[in-house]
Design a protein around this motif. Structure first.
Motif, short mmCIF file in Angstrom:
data_model
loop_
_atom_site.label_atom_id
_atom_site.label_comp_id
_atom_site.label_asym_id
_atom_site.label_seq_id
_atom_site.Cartn_x
_atom_site.Cartn_y
_atom_site.Cartn_z
N GLY B 32 1.11 -1.43 0.42
CA GLY B 32 -0.07 -0.04 0.13
C GLY B 32 0.83 1.41 0.17
N HIS B 51 -3.96 8.21 2.25
CA HIS B 51 -3.92 7.45 2.30
C HIS B 51 -5.33 6.34 3.15
CE1 HIS B 51 0.85 7.90 2.66
NE2 HIS B 51 0.13 8.31 1.72
N GLY B 52 -5.95 7.01 3.58
CA GLY B 52 -7.45 6.00 4.06
C GLY B 52 -7.98 5.42 3.41
N SER B 53 -8.06 6.47 2.09
CA SER B 53 -9.11 6.34 1.34
C SER B 53 -8.38 5.48 0.29
CB SER B 53 -9.31 7.24 -0.24
OG SER B 53 -9.63 8.62 0.89
N TYR B 55 -6.41 2.73 1.51
CA TYR B 55 -6.42 1.58 2.05
C TYR B 55 -7.88 0.87 1.41
CZ TYR B 55 -2.00 0.78 2.90
OH TYR B 55 -1.16 0.81 3.51
N VAL B 56 -8.99 1.51 1.72
CA VAL B 56 -10.52 1.60 1.67
C VAL B 56 -10.60 0.32 -0.14
CG1 VAL B 56 -12.69 1.83 1.53
CG2 VAL B 56 -11.35 2.73 3.04
N LEU B 58 -8.40 -0.03 -1.74
CA LEU B 58 -7.35 -1.66 -2.04
C LEU B 58 -8.82 -3.12 -1.79
CD1 LEU B 58 -4.21 -1.04 -0.32
CD2 LEU B 58 -4.76 -1.26 -2.86
N GLN B 59 -9.12 -2.84 -0.74
CA GLN B 59 -10.27 -4.03 -0.24
C GLN B 59 -10.85 -4.05 -0.79
OE1 GLN B 59 -9.34 -5.61 2.24
NE2 GLN B 59 -11.02 -6.92 2.23
N ARG B 60 -11.47 -2.80 -2.01
CA ARG B 60 -12.13 -2.88 -2.49
C ARG B 60 -12.87 -4.22 -3.96
NH1 ARG B 60 -14.33 2.03 -2.46
NH2 ARG B 60 -13.04 2.64 -4.88
N GLU B 63 -12.25 -7.29 -2.89
CA GLU B 63 -13.16 -7.55 -3.41
C GLU B 63 -13.47 -8.66 -4.85
OE1 GLU B 63 -16.16 -5.90 -0.33
OE2 GLU B 63 -14.55 -6.17 1.22
N ARG B 64 -13.47 -7.69 -5.70
CA ARG B 64 -14.22 -7.35 -6.69
C ARG B 64 -13.02 -8.49 -7.06
NH1 ARG B 64 -15.80 -1.79 -9.02
NH2 ARG B 64 -17.61 -1.23 -7.44
N LYS B 65 -12.35 -9.21 -6.69
CA LYS B 65 -11.10 -10.14 -7.04
C LYS B 65 -10.00 -9.71 -8.39
CE LYS B 65 -12.97 -14.01 -5.82
NZ LYS B 65 -14.33 -13.63 -4.95
N ARG B 81 2.05 -5.64 2.78
CA ARG B 81 0.88 -6.87 2.35
C ARG B 81 0.85 -6.50 0.96
NH1 ARG B 81 -5.19 -7.10 1.99
NH2 ARG B 81 -5.49 -8.96 2.71
N TYR B 83 0.38 -6.15 -3.09
CA TYR B 83 -0.79 -6.49 -3.42
C TYR B 83 -0.57 -6.53 -5.48
CZ TYR B 83 -3.92 -4.26 0.04
OH TYR B 83 -3.87 -4.42 1.27
#
Lengths: 887, 121
Positions: B32, B51-53, B55-56, B58-60, B63-65, B81, B83
């Motif tokens: 990240g 940075h907060g956004s 990571y969100v 990245l998470q999204r 989840e969408r693979k 971590r 990616y």
């Protein structure tokens, strides 16, 4: 998207790693260590907030999606209010009817006693009672010695509880000055503790209360609410039961209505030994109360299994104890007599209702199940029609990239909304219906739906919403994206098929409707037959009530009734008055063998020797309007000192005194201790219930027999029978201020109680039949109207090229006629099956009753014609030019 | 049809950061912090990534693979971590890039157009 694999902790770890990496990079760029850390943190912004956002993200996305779907669903339903209202109402009726019937079934057949650990509680049953005993119910009642031995010697049972009512109906009680009636039981001291009934107020009964026959009472929560408005100061007040003062010491927990089959007990007192409080309100037999009389099996028993003991093991342990105890006080079993066998029955809340209402309720449940299927089919058809109209919408959406999953979710949401609204309405409907049903069925305990019913309804709704979501999906998907390119709504419909599903559904509905109607027809005819059955008497103008005076001796008792009758006869409007021991039309009868001319009669072909007997007062048959065929009625001049006289019915004479003049023959009790001369023969009439066959009967004269107790007073009056009751009450109270009129009712209504099951059954079946017809009619009309609408263009073309109105009408009608034919062709054989299942519940109609079948078919055909007639005539009025312009 | 419209709008806003992340990951797996730095560097420090956004986002994407992640060790021996793009993610890079080109061209046409209409609008 639906599952989250990553934990919050893992995310926090990642952020920590980020901050460290950032700080290190800053250090490499020449920032000092402390400042680097601070800067890294600052650059990141609010760490906690990032974590929170991560945490919420998964959930939030899902919730928001759901909310969006719901809002969208509501908007799209609101756009077609007609459809929405129809669908919701249809669902409410279908689901509501099922909820109502299921909650009755639940209350009557499934619910356990509302006591602690009900599955450890069992009712005791026996295969029979030893010879030489009298019973209330040969499989359910026991003698006091049996109870006494069982509770002493049963290791398998933690507690054995006995209970017996103070009266076969209600017992006279007085709280203030006004006498009234209530249902009271005498119970063993272990009753409340053994069953595990909560006592929110005061105390329960104790072993000591039983031993001392204490004058204390526990009220039911219901009675406390109804009679005492939940007054906490009720403890210590005195309740006079048959004139005996009893102190209230407790109130039982809410919902507990006792263990009497079908009854709702108002109060419980310990087992008593005094004459005024004998079991079942009976007079003493040879001076002995039930406690001292091993030949009278009158107590019901319920027991709690000992901890850790299975039902089978407990039974094996108790069996020998019971078989010994059964003969205590009776002497040795007679040769060849088989000892009675004990068994356990589940502790249902309403024991004994299964036999009476079990089958009708199951059939009703099946009927409302069909109604639900019809209702669902209706809604499916409505949805199909609606969604066919929305095919362009679906197609467009798919073209824009909406997945099948999304379309499905949306359809499911819409159907869940419909079903949800319908379910809510249905619940209200069921609450109302169960109250009505309880009234009709004369079931005093509550039938209101409970948690289990809620679960049932919920399952039904879930199934319905999935069905309603899936059914239209096929049509929606069948459209495919390319349909969006078609501009004409009509052409889009046309290629989506003329909805074969819809036609199959209509035919199915008609078939089910035929089934429901045939069932309803058979049951309604049964009821009509029963109600029109001649009773063999003039029942109009008769009113009956019970009186239980305090009786010190037989002559005093007779004097009381002589006095009462003469006072009642003097009332204006009263034509005649008589008394009897057993109320006619109550479902009870006293059956025994009788001697004829000094010996038990020989009956040809090994027929039954059983005679029903009753004890009656003067003018008995005159009052009831039963023709006396030979001899005379009882008269005031028949007294204790005059020769004993008896009266028999035709059937008695035919069976036991064939081809002889019965007058003058001597008949008597089976032991020969009481003899009387036949002075009259009366016409056969209905005695115990409406649907009985003639049975030999004999009547004793009330003033001549050696016992006297509760009597039923029968009055024939001019005008409405119930209007005489206040005056009669006044007369009774002049004689004894403690005496209420017990269960006053017209004789007609009294007879109707013996077919209350059938009445309820037929009314409900009739109601569901009407419901089915209405649903089918609306469904059929809706579907046909919709199809005609779709075919407007086609019809326009046909008419433009020369088709006549008649041809157009015929085209539309033909479609529904074909459906009707198919529907009835499937429905009639199904109805035959139902008719066969019903046959045990029918009276005076066969399961193959032509009227019911023809009626059902004609009705369904008529509805089909009517429902298609309107769309057809509308089709005939189509203006070809306008129709074509639409295209 | 309204659902769709809402999707579009959100997708557009998110899409910007998503594209930047995907594009960065074209060069190989990255953690990240590395992604944030790379975006800043490559945009000549014009784009600053919250940075907060990040990571969100990245998470999204995960989840969408479109991307996958696993814990590993950074070049300077720290746990991080990492990616990397999935097959689906690679397709998205092409698609989103084309989308972005269309959008920026359209924006350019309007913003660059001179004349009174432009001012009035």
């Amino acid at each position: 998207m639906w599952g989250r694999k990553r934990s919050d902790a893992d995310f926090a770890e990642e952020i920590k790693a980020h901050l460290e990496l950032e700080a290190e990079e800053l250090r490499r760029e020449g920032v000092n260590a402390e400042e680097a850390q601070w800067k890294a943190r600052q650059a990141f912004g609010n760490v906690a907030r990032a974590q929170e956002r991560f945490h919420l993200m998964g959930r939030w996305v899902r919730l928001e999606k759901l909310w969006r779907d719901v809002r969208f669903g509501m908007r799209s339903l609101a756009q077609s209010p007609g459809f929405t209202v129809t669908a919701v109402l249809t669902l409410a009726l279908g689901v509501g009817a099922n909820t109502a019937v299921f909650s009755v079934m639940n209350a009557v057949l499934l619910r356990s006693l509302p006591v602690a650990d009900a599955e450890r509680v069992v009712y005791l049953r026996t295969s029979g009672a030893p010879r030489g005993t009298g019973t209330i119910d040969s499989n359910q009642t026991f003698s006091y010695p049996v109870y006494d031995e069982l509770r002493r010697q049963s290791k398998g049972l933690a507690a054995v509880m006995a209970y017996v009512p103070l009266s076969a109906s209600k017992v006279g009680v007085r709280i203030g000055s006004q006498p009234e009636e209530a249902e009271g039981d005498m119970v063993s001291g272990s009753y409340f503790s053994g069953l595990g009934v909560k006592l929110p107020l005061g105390r329960g009964l104790t072993e000591e209360d039983e031993q001392t026959h204490g004058a204390v009472a526990v009220l039911s929560y219901n009675y406390w609410t109804r009679r005492f408005a939940r007054d906490p100061h009720v403890l210590g007040q005195t309740l006079y039961v048959n004139g005996v003062g009893i102190t209230i010491v407790g109130v039982a927990g809410e919902g507990f209505e006792g263990t009497e089959p079908g009854g709702s007990t108002d109060f419980w007192i310990p087992l008593q030994s005094r004459a005024e409080l004998n079991a079942w309100g009976s007079p003493l037999e040879d001076g002995k109360a039930y406690l001292a009389n091993p030949t009278w099996w009158c107590l019901r028993l319920v027991a709690r299994l000992a901890p850790g003991v299975t039902r089978a093991r407990a039974l094996a342990q108790v069996q020998p104890v019971f078989q010994r105890a059964a003969y205590v006080g009776l002497g040795k079993p007679t040769a060849g007599e088989r000892a009675p066998v004990l068994s356990f029955a589940e502790a249902k809340n309403l024991p004994g209702f299964d036999e009476r209402y079990g089958k009708p309720l199951r059939i009703l449940m099946a009927m409302v199940g069909l109604v639900l299927v019809i209702a669902l089919a209706n809604v499916v058809m409505l949805l199909l029609a609606r969604n066919a109209n929305r095919q362009r919408e679906f197609a467009l959406r798919q073209a824009l990239g909406a997945g099948r999953g999304e379309l499905f979710r949306q359809l499911l949401t819409e159907s869940a909304l419909l079903v949800g609204a319908g379910g809510l309405l249905a619940w209200g409907f069921a609450l109302l219906a169960t109250r009505l049903l309880a009234n009709w069925a004369q079931i005093e305990s509550t039938l209101a739906p409970d948690g289990r019913v809620l679960l049932f309804t919920f399952a039904m709704m879930l199934a319905a919403s999935v069905l309603l979501g899936v059914a239209p999906l096929r049509v929606a998907l069948a459209s495919g994206a390319e349909q969006a390119l078609r501009t004409s709504a009509a052409s889009a419909h046309a290629s989506a098929g003329k909805s074969r599903t819809g036609r199959v559904l209509v035919a199915l509905q008609m078939a089910l409707c035929v089934v429901v109607l045939v069932g309803a027809g058979l049951l309604v005819q049964t009821l009509e037959n029963l109600r029109n059955l001649p009773l063999g008497m003039r029942v109009e103008g008769l009113v009956v009530f019970g009186v239980k005076p305090e009786i010190k001796s037989v002559p005093q008792g007779v004097a009381f009734y002589v006095n009462l009758m003469s006072k009642l006869r003097a009332l204006p409007g009263v034509e005649s008055v008589t008394v009897m021991i057993e109320r006619i039309g109550s479902g009870w009868s006293d059956n025994s063998d009788m001697q004829v001319d000094g010996k038990l009669p020989d009956v040809a072909d090994g027929g039954s020797r059983t005679v029903r007997s009753n004890v009656a007062g003067p003018d008995f048959f005159t009052t009831l309007g039963i023709p006396v065929l030979a001899g005379r009625d009882f008269k005031d001049s028949d007294t204790a000192t005059s020769p004993h006289v008896g009266i028999i019915n035709e059937e008695f004479a035919r069976r036991f005194l064939p081809n002889r003049n019965p007058l003058g023959h001597v008949i008597g009790s089976d032991d020969g201790r009481y003899q009387m001369t036949v002075v009259g023969v009366v016409k056969n009439h209905k005695y115990r219930s409406i649907d009985e066959a003639p049975i030999p009967m004999a009547w004793y004269e009330y003033a001549q027999i050696p016992v006297i107790g509760v009597m039923q007073v029968e009055m024939r009056v001019a005008g409405p029978p119930l209007a005489i009751l206040p005056a009669a009450q006044k007369v009774v109270q002049q004689l004894d201020p403690n005496l209420p009129l017990i269960r006053p009712i017209t004789q007609r209504a009294q007879y109707d109680t013996t077919i209350s099951g059938q009445i309820l059954f037929a009314r409900l079946a009739g109601f569901f039949g009407v419901l089915a017809v209405v649903l089918v009619a609306t469904g059929l009309y809706g579907t046909l109207a919709y199809h005609v609408n779709l075919r407007t263009a086609e019809i326009g073309v046909r008419m433009a090229v020369g088709a006549g109105r008649g041809q157009v009408v015929w085209m539309i009608l033909r479609q529904s006629l074909v459906l009707t034919l198919i529907g009835t062709a499937v429905g009639v054989p199904l109805a035959l099956l139902v008719g066969r299942a019903l046959s045990a519940s029918l009276y005076g109609v066969t399961a193959l009753d032509a009227i019911s079948y023809a009626g059902a078919v004609v009705l369904v055909g008529g509805i089909a014609l009517l429902a298609s007639g309107i769309p057809a005539s509308r089709a005939a009025r189509v203006d070809p030019l306008r129709a074509l312009r639409v295209e | 049809m309204s659902t769709r419209e809402q999707n579009d709008r959100i997708a557009l806003l998110q899409g910007t950061l998503d594209l930047l992340i995907l594009k960065t990951l074209m060069w190989g797996p990255c953690h990240g912090q590395g992604i944030a730095r790379a975006i800043q560097r490559q945009s000549e420090e014009v784009l600053f990534v919250d940075h907060g956004s990040l990571y969100v986002a990245l998470q999204r994407l995960e989840e969408r693979k479109w991307i996958r992640a696993k814990w590993g060790v950074s070049e300077n021996n720290r746990k991080a971590r990492f990616y990397s793009l999935t097959e689906k993610g690679r397709e998205q890079v092409t698609e989103k890039t084309a989308e972005w080109r269309r959008l920026s061209r359209a924006m350019g046409l309007i913003v660059d157009a001179a004349g009174p209409q432009g001012e009035e609008a």
